[in-house]
Design an enzyme around this catalytic site. Structure first.
Site, short mmCIF file in Angstrom:
data_model
loop_
_atom_site.label_atom_id
_atom_site.label_comp_id
_atom_site.label_asym_id
_atom_site.label_seq_id
_atom_site.Cartn_x
_atom_site.Cartn_y
_atom_site.Cartn_z
CB SER A 1 1.59 0.07 5.97
OG SER A 1 1.56 -0.31 4.61
CD GLU A 2 -2.53 -1.60 1.36
OE1 GLU A 2 -3.02 -0.82 0.55
OE2 GLU A 2 -2.17 -2.74 1.07
CG HIS B 1 -6.18 -4.87 0.12
ND1 HIS B 1 -6.83 -4.20 -0.88
CD2 HIS B 1 -4.89 -4.43 0.10
CE1 HIS B 1 -5.98 -3.38 -1.48
NE2 HIS B 1 -4.80 -3.50 -0.91
CG HIS C 1 -3.14 -4.46 -5.46
ND1 HIS C 1 -1.83 -4.06 -5.30
CD2 HIS C 1 -3.79 -4.06 -4.33
CE1 HIS C 1 -1.68 -3.44 -4.14
NE2 HIS C 1 -2.86 -3.43 -3.51
CG HIS D 1 -5.14 0.62 -3.40
ND1 HIS D 1 -5.04 1.11 -2.13
CD2 HIS D 1 -4.51 -0.57 -3.38
CE1 HIS D 1 -4.37 0.26 -1.38
NE2 HIS D 1 -4.04 -0.77 -2.12
N GLY E 1 -1.05 -6.88 -1.00
CA GLY E 1 -2.23 -7.56 -0.46
C GLY E 1 -2.11 -7.87 1.01
#
Ligand SMILES: [Zn+2]
Length: 305
Positions: free
Chosen positions: A77-78, A97, A99, A160, A31
């Site tokens: 990295s996201e 973000h 999951h 994802h 996240g």
């Protein structure tokens, strides 16, 4: 931006991270969260840290190209996915973000949360589509997000997780809660064998309320295809197989088309069949909630008895 204002945003990110972790929306170091500080500066979470145990000094400040401006750690990295949102939505001040397991299950099954079932979802998010799969930390994921983010404040990411955006970080986070809650309710309703949709008339009424909530981006959603007999109108189909869900999902897509409605905030999805335009509300939110509560009670009763 004053240092004091930035400190408050750092604390907000720590708090949202704690809530995400406490609710099980992320495991391990999954996240990421970000806030727009000004037109070209983003405050974001570091990589390789659990979102449940962050401190304000861990945050990273980057520019819109992802170049680090301040911070001892590196950004997730996201981050590219977040930057894509900020470039395409000048109104957005925060991105979350995670999951969340049930919503991510829908994203893995390829089933978008695009049915008009709950009033609060129609008014706050509209439909929640699935952005195509992209390998994390590559440009594939931002490219998939770009296709949907102008028209949606919440997305599922295929195989994802989920992405939500808002005018502040708590608004973005609450949309993540709404998506996961909606996914849980949808799953239970589908397990019970019925998922009654709100009528087109009610969806239009709810979408007109969207202005009152300050939401302007269009988010088309599937209303009840109504009088036509279909998988959703039948009461004897209690199948819970994933194949059945997929088939229903395809049917819904076939029943919907995006149209520009006058006096609306943007595109809407309505049944393509004119015979479906006079649908009635088949099950109110309260009735649906009562049905789910009864089912849960019955399940719990069975376990304890
Ligand atoms: Zn992720």
């Amino acid at each position: 931006m004053s240092a004091r204002a930035e400190d408050a945003f750092r604390a907000d990110i720590v708090e949202v991270g704690r809530r995400m972790y406490a609710r099980g929306y992320v495991a391990s170091n999954d996240g990421n969260i970000s806030i727009r500080l000004d037109d070209n500066t983003i405050l974001t979470t570091p990589k390789s840290v659990s979102k449940g145990f962050m401190t304000t000094d861990m945050m990273v400040v980057v520019d819109l190209d992802g170049k680090k401006i301040r911070g001892t750690r590196d950004a997730s990295s996201e981050l590219l996915m977040h930057l894509e949102v900020y470039k395409n939505r000048p109104d957005v001040r925060a991105v979350v973000h995670a999951h969340p397991p049930t919503a991510t299950g829908f994203a893995v099954a390829g089933i978008p949360l695009d049915r008009a079932v709950l009033a609060e979802v129609v008014t706050t998010l509209g439909s929640i589509p699935i952005a195509e799969y992209g390998t994390p930390s590559t440009p594939e994921l931002p490219a998939a997000v770009r296709k949907y983010i102008k028209a949606h404040d919440g997305l599922l990411l295929a195989n994802h997780g989920a992405l939500t955006i808002g005018p502040d970080v708590f608004a973005a986070y609450y949309k993540m809660e709404t998506i996961e809650h909606f996914a849980k309710i949808s799953l239970v309703a589908r397990q019970l064998g019925r998922e009654h949709l709100l009528s087109r008339e009610e969806v239009v009424r709810l979408q007109d309320l969207r202005g009152n909530y300050g939401i302007k981006s269009p988010a088309p959603i599937c209303a009840d295809p109504s009088t036509r007999p279909g998988p959703l109108a039948t009461e004897n189909d209690a199948s819970t197989s994933s194949a059945s869900f997929r088939a229903e999902s395809r049917d819904d897509q076939a029943n919907c088309q995006i149209v520009q409605a006058p006096s609306s905030h943007g595109a809407r999805l309505i049944p393509s069949d004119p015979a479906g335009l006079d649908g009635e509300i088949r099950l109110s939110y309260r009735e649906l909630t009562a049905l789910i509560e009864d089912a849960v009670k019955a399940l719990l009763g069975g376990q304890h008895g």
